[in-house]
Write an enzyme that holds these catalytic residues in place. Sequence first.
Site, PDB file in Angstrom:
ATOM      1  N   CYS A 144       0.756  -1.326   0.200  1.00 12.02           N
ATOM      2  CA  CYS A 144      -0.085   0.011  -0.067  1.00 12.02           C
ATOM      3  C   CYS A 144       0.772   1.461   0.011  1.00 12.02           C
ATOM      4  O   CYS A 144       0.457   2.286  -0.454  1.00 12.02           O
ATOM      5  CB  CYS A 144      -1.086  -0.170   1.206  1.00 12.02           C
ATOM      6  SG  CYS A 144      -0.253  -0.083   2.779  1.00 12.02           S
ATOM      7  N   GLY A 185       3.760   1.712  -1.995  1.00 11.32           N
ATOM      8  CA  GLY A 185       4.444   1.729  -3.140  1.00 11.32           C
ATOM      9  C   GLY A 185       3.630   2.799  -3.938  1.00 11.32           C
ATOM     10  O   GLY A 185       2.649   3.467  -3.581  1.00 11.32           O
ATOM     11  N   ARG A 186       4.283   3.174  -5.031  1.00 12.73           N
ATOM     12  CA  ARG A 186       3.854   4.206  -6.150  1.00 12.73           C
ATOM     13  C   ARG A 186       2.479   3.657  -6.455  1.00 12.73           C
ATOM     14  O   ARG A 186       1.700   4.573  -6.495  1.00 12.73           O
ATOM     15  CB  ARG A 186       4.763   4.543  -7.395  1.00 12.73           C
ATOM     16  CG  ARG A 186       5.965   5.174  -7.129  1.00 12.73           C
ATOM     17  CD  ARG A 186       6.944   5.211  -8.115  1.00 12.73           C
ATOM     18  NE  ARG A 186       7.586   3.874  -8.256  1.00 12.73           N
ATOM     19  CZ  ARG A 186       8.782   3.670  -8.132  1.00 12.73           C
ATOM     20  NH1 ARG A 186       9.381   4.501  -7.661  1.00 12.73           N
ATOM     21  NH2 ARG A 186       9.218   2.309  -8.322  1.00 12.73           N
ATOM     22  N   MET A 187       2.249   2.611  -7.025  1.00 14.19           N
ATOM     23  CA  MET A 187       0.899   2.060  -7.413  1.00 14.19           C
ATOM     24  C   MET A 187      -0.039   2.168  -6.191  1.00 14.19           C
ATOM     25  O   MET A 187      -1.068   2.156  -6.301  1.00 14.19           O
ATOM     26  CB  MET A 187       0.886   0.967  -8.264  1.00 14.19           C
ATOM     27  CG  MET A 187       1.367   0.973  -9.242  1.00 14.19           C
ATOM     28  SD  MET A 187       0.569   2.311 -10.618  1.00 14.19           S
ATOM     29  CE  MET A 187      -0.871   1.517 -10.463  1.00 14.19           C
ATOM     30  N   GLU A 201       2.531  -4.008   4.086  1.00 15.52           N
ATOM     31  CA  GLU A 201       3.901  -3.434   3.375  1.00 15.52           C
ATOM     32  C   GLU A 201       5.044  -4.353   3.797  1.00 15.52           C
ATOM     33  O   GLU A 201       4.584  -5.485   4.708  1.00 15.52           O
ATOM     34  CB  GLU A 201       4.509  -2.182   4.056  1.00 15.52           C
ATOM     35  CG  GLU A 201       4.000  -0.983   2.877  1.00 15.52           C
ATOM     36  CD  GLU A 201       4.742  -1.118   1.513  1.00 15.52           C
ATOM     37  OE1 GLU A 201       5.845  -1.673   1.612  1.00 15.52           O
ATOM     38  OE2 GLU A 201       4.467  -1.054   0.468  1.00 15.52           O
ATOM     39  N   THR A 240       1.740  -6.772 -10.747  1.00 15.28           N
ATOM     40  CA  THR A 240       3.318  -6.917 -10.448  1.00 15.28           C
ATOM     41  C   THR A 240       3.727  -7.520 -11.751  1.00 15.28           C
ATOM     42  O   THR A 240       3.188  -8.515 -12.422  1.00 15.28           O
ATOM     43  CB  THR A 240       3.546  -7.806  -9.429  1.00 15.28           C
ATOM     44  OG1 THR A 240       3.074  -7.378  -8.274  1.00 15.28           O
ATOM     45  CG2 THR A 240       5.204  -7.892  -9.188  1.00 15.28           C
ATOM     46  N   ALA A 259      -2.130  -8.722 -15.255  1.00 15.09           N
ATOM     47  CA  ALA A 259      -1.856  -7.968 -16.243  1.00 15.09           C
ATOM     48  C   ALA A 259      -0.666  -6.970 -16.046  1.00 15.09           C
ATOM     49  O   ALA A 259      -0.675  -6.444 -14.983  1.00 15.09           O
ATOM     50  CB  ALA A 259      -2.993  -6.874 -16.762  1.00 15.09           C
ATOM     51  N   ALA A 260       0.297  -7.073 -17.152  1.00 21.43           N
ATOM     52  CA  ALA A 260       1.552  -6.476 -16.828  1.00 21.43           C
ATOM     53  C   ALA A 260       1.239  -4.822 -17.131  1.00 21.43           C
ATOM     54  O   ALA A 260       1.865  -3.869 -16.781  1.00 21.43           O
ATOM     55  CB  ALA A 260       2.509  -6.843 -17.903  1.00 21.43           C
ATOM     56  N   HIS A 273      11.109   3.870 -19.556  1.00 19.15           N
ATOM     57  CA  HIS A 273      10.883   3.951 -18.278  1.00 19.15           C
ATOM     58  C   HIS A 273      11.528   4.964 -17.284  1.00 19.15           C
ATOM     59  O   HIS A 273      12.630   5.015 -17.727  1.00 19.15           O
ATOM     60  CB  HIS A 273      10.375   2.650 -17.691  1.00 19.15           C
ATOM     61  CG  HIS A 273       9.029   1.967 -18.058  1.00 19.15           C
ATOM     62  ND1 HIS A 273       9.011   1.201 -18.989  1.00 19.15           N
ATOM     63  CD2 HIS A 273       8.185   2.070 -17.516  1.00 19.15           C
ATOM     64  CE1 HIS A 273       7.901   0.683 -19.470  1.00 19.15           C
ATOM     65  NE2 HIS A 273       7.263   1.325 -18.450  1.00 19.15           N
ATOM     66  N   LYS A 280      12.652   2.105 -12.134  1.00 18.66           N
ATOM     67  CA  LYS A 280      12.110   0.760 -12.671  1.00 18.66           C
ATOM     68  C   LYS A 280      13.177  -0.294 -12.560  1.00 18.66           C
ATOM     69  O   LYS A 280      14.462  -0.315 -12.892  1.00 18.66           O
ATOM     70  CB  LYS A 280      11.615   0.742 -13.973  1.00 18.66           C
ATOM     71  CG  LYS A 280      10.707  -0.503 -14.422  1.00 18.66           C
ATOM     72  CD  LYS A 280       9.790  -0.298 -15.575  1.00 18.66           C
ATOM     73  CE  LYS A 280       9.496  -1.730 -15.980  1.00 18.66           C
ATOM     74  NZ  LYS A 280       8.571  -2.125 -14.878  1.00 18.66           N
TER      75      LYS A 280
HETATM   76  P1  NAD Z   1       7.166   0.428  -5.731  1.00 20.58           P
HETATM   77  O1  NAD Z   1       8.489  -0.285  -5.385  1.00 20.58           O
HETATM   78  O2  NAD Z   1       6.824   2.004  -5.579  1.00 20.58           O
HETATM   79  O3  NAD Z   1       5.959  -0.251  -4.719  1.00 20.58           O
HETATM   80  C1  NAD Z   1       6.095  -1.549  -4.607  1.00 20.58           C
HETATM   81  C2  NAD Z   1       5.629  -1.796  -3.113  1.00 20.58           C
HETATM   82  O4  NAD Z   1       5.410  -3.000  -2.448  1.00 20.58           O
HETATM   83  C3  NAD Z   1       6.618  -1.104  -2.027  1.00 20.58           C
HETATM   84  O5  NAD Z   1       6.129  -0.414  -1.106  1.00 20.58           O
HETATM   85  C4  NAD Z   1       7.326  -2.408  -1.352  1.00 20.58           C
HETATM   86  O6  NAD Z   1       7.607  -2.265  -0.184  1.00 20.58           O
HETATM   87  C5  NAD Z   1       6.105  -3.195  -1.195  1.00 20.58           C
HETATM   88  N1  NAD Z   1       6.238  -4.722  -0.858  1.00 20.58           N
HETATM   89  C6  NAD Z   1       7.320  -5.614  -1.366  1.00 20.58           C
HETATM   90  N2  NAD Z   1       7.199  -6.643  -0.696  1.00 20.58           N
HETATM   91  C7  NAD Z   1       6.140  -6.500  -0.017  1.00 20.58           C
HETATM   92  C8  NAD Z   1       5.553  -7.755   0.515  1.00 20.58           C
HETATM   93  N3  NAD Z   1       6.067  -8.855   0.858  1.00 20.58           N
HETATM   94  N4  NAD Z   1       4.117  -7.192   1.250  1.00 20.58           N
HETATM   95  C9  NAD Z   1       3.694  -6.159   1.095  1.00 20.58           C
HETATM   96  N5  NAD Z   1       4.214  -5.008   0.425  1.00 20.58           N
HETATM   97  C10 NAD Z   1       5.275  -5.307  -0.187  1.00 20.58           C
HETATM   98  O7  NAD Z   1       6.600   0.114  -7.296  1.00 20.58           O
HETATM   99  P2  NAD Z   1       5.489   0.409  -8.126  1.00 20.58           P
HETATM  100  O8  NAD Z   1       5.988   1.381  -9.254  1.00 20.58           O
HETATM  101  O9  NAD Z   1       4.248   0.739  -7.536  1.00 20.58           O
HETATM  102  O10 NAD Z   1       5.532  -0.808  -8.866  1.00 20.58           O
HETATM  103  C11 NAD Z   1       5.041  -2.288  -8.390  1.00 20.58           C
HETATM  104  C12 NAD Z   1       4.784  -3.138  -9.285  1.00 20.58           C
HETATM  105  O11 NAD Z   1       3.756  -2.988 -10.295  1.00 20.58           O
HETATM  106  C13 NAD Z   1       6.008  -3.300 -10.363  1.00 20.58           C
HETATM  107  O12 NAD Z   1       6.391  -4.634 -10.513  1.00 20.58           O
HETATM  108  C14 NAD Z   1       5.511  -2.572 -11.640  1.00 20.58           C
HETATM  109  O13 NAD Z   1       6.530  -2.973 -12.544  1.00 20.58           O
HETATM  110  C15 NAD Z   1       4.327  -2.894 -11.689  1.00 20.58           C
HETATM  111  N6  NAD Z   1       3.532  -2.141 -12.428  1.00 20.58           N
HETATM  112  C16 NAD Z   1       2.289  -2.474 -13.151  1.00 20.58           C
HETATM  113  C17 NAD Z   1       1.568  -1.870 -13.783  1.00 20.58           C
HETATM  114  C18 NAD Z   1       0.548  -2.179 -14.443  1.00 20.58           C
HETATM  115  O14 NAD Z   1      -0.309  -1.473 -15.043  1.00 20.58           O
HETATM  116  N7  NAD Z   1       0.186  -3.613 -14.507  1.00 20.58           N
HETATM  117  C19 NAD Z   1       1.849  -0.299 -13.750  1.00 20.58           C
HETATM  118  C20 NAD Z   1       2.779   0.207 -13.151  1.00 20.58           C
HETATM  119  C21 NAD Z   1       3.662  -0.599 -12.209  1.00 20.58           C
END
Ligand code: NAD
Length: 276
Positions: A8, A10-12, A33, A98, A121-122, A154, A158
Amino acid sequence: MRVGIAGCAGRMGQMLLKLLITAPGVLVVGGTERRGSHVLGRDLGALVGGEPLGIIIGENPEPLFEQADVVVDFTSPAATASHATLAAKTGTAHVIGTTGLDNDQMGAISRAAQRVPIVLAANMSLGVNLIEQVVEEVSRILDTDWDIEVVEMHHRHKVDAPSGTALALGEAAAKGRGVQLRRVSRRGRDGQVGPRVKGEIGFSAIRGGDVVGDHTVIFAADGERIEVTHKASSREIFGRGAVKAVLWAAGKRPGLYSMKDVLGFNLGSAAQPGGA
Ligand code: NAD
């Protein structure tokens, strides 16, 4: 609908939290988290600058999956694979954004999808899912005199390359061509690599700045070139898609679904191989 957010902070994760708190019919019931995160123990609402929700961010995913009808997961590949196994155990729908999942992790997700609905979905944006279909159709029509290259850019944070979306676009091109991507894929070029091999599908990854996500599939022949491009200028497109997937997934039959199922479009049915 009771929704949990893995990753929760993370960026997404933060974007989804903001969108889901205000989504009609949705009750956010928890967020997790990773171990050691500085947000553990904080209130979920306060994390995104909102009113406190009275929900404390924890590291144990089990209560999250037990409480929620759907868990949305943008974390790491290892975390996501173990979350999928947990989803199967607790009977919770799982929406996975993810990327960078390896074969073992994909295997865990496929096994879990025999027990619960999983949307994987990627890229959750409408635009990318649409161009995946376009790329598949174009690749079906053009022969191997047309070289296919996938280029992506990106932001500097990333961690995986090429992007999951680039690979999905490569898969779409391979499907259209009737070949297996792993047999024709060419990841980056450096040094004395020799001339391009006919039929290859190449990938190039660029990293820098704050680019949300640019993808171009180039079809290059002698004398002409087609480029199919998608540019994301806001991460909200992924967030909006993920919210759609969350609302769609609850109550579905077990199975592994894509955003095409969620968005309900399938251009492929309009064109048959060799029909154009
Ligand atoms: P991010 O690093 O900002 O966020 C990931 C979060 O997950 C972090 O806060 C991290 O601490 C947390 N995390 C890691 N292990 C965990 C665990 N065991 N339990 C709970 N939380 C945990 O990255 P992001 O930019 O938010 O991207 C996350 C993933 O989503 C990446 O794989 C990215 O490529 C993917 N992504 C997919 C899309 C899509 O549309 N499918 C879009 C953007 C990003």
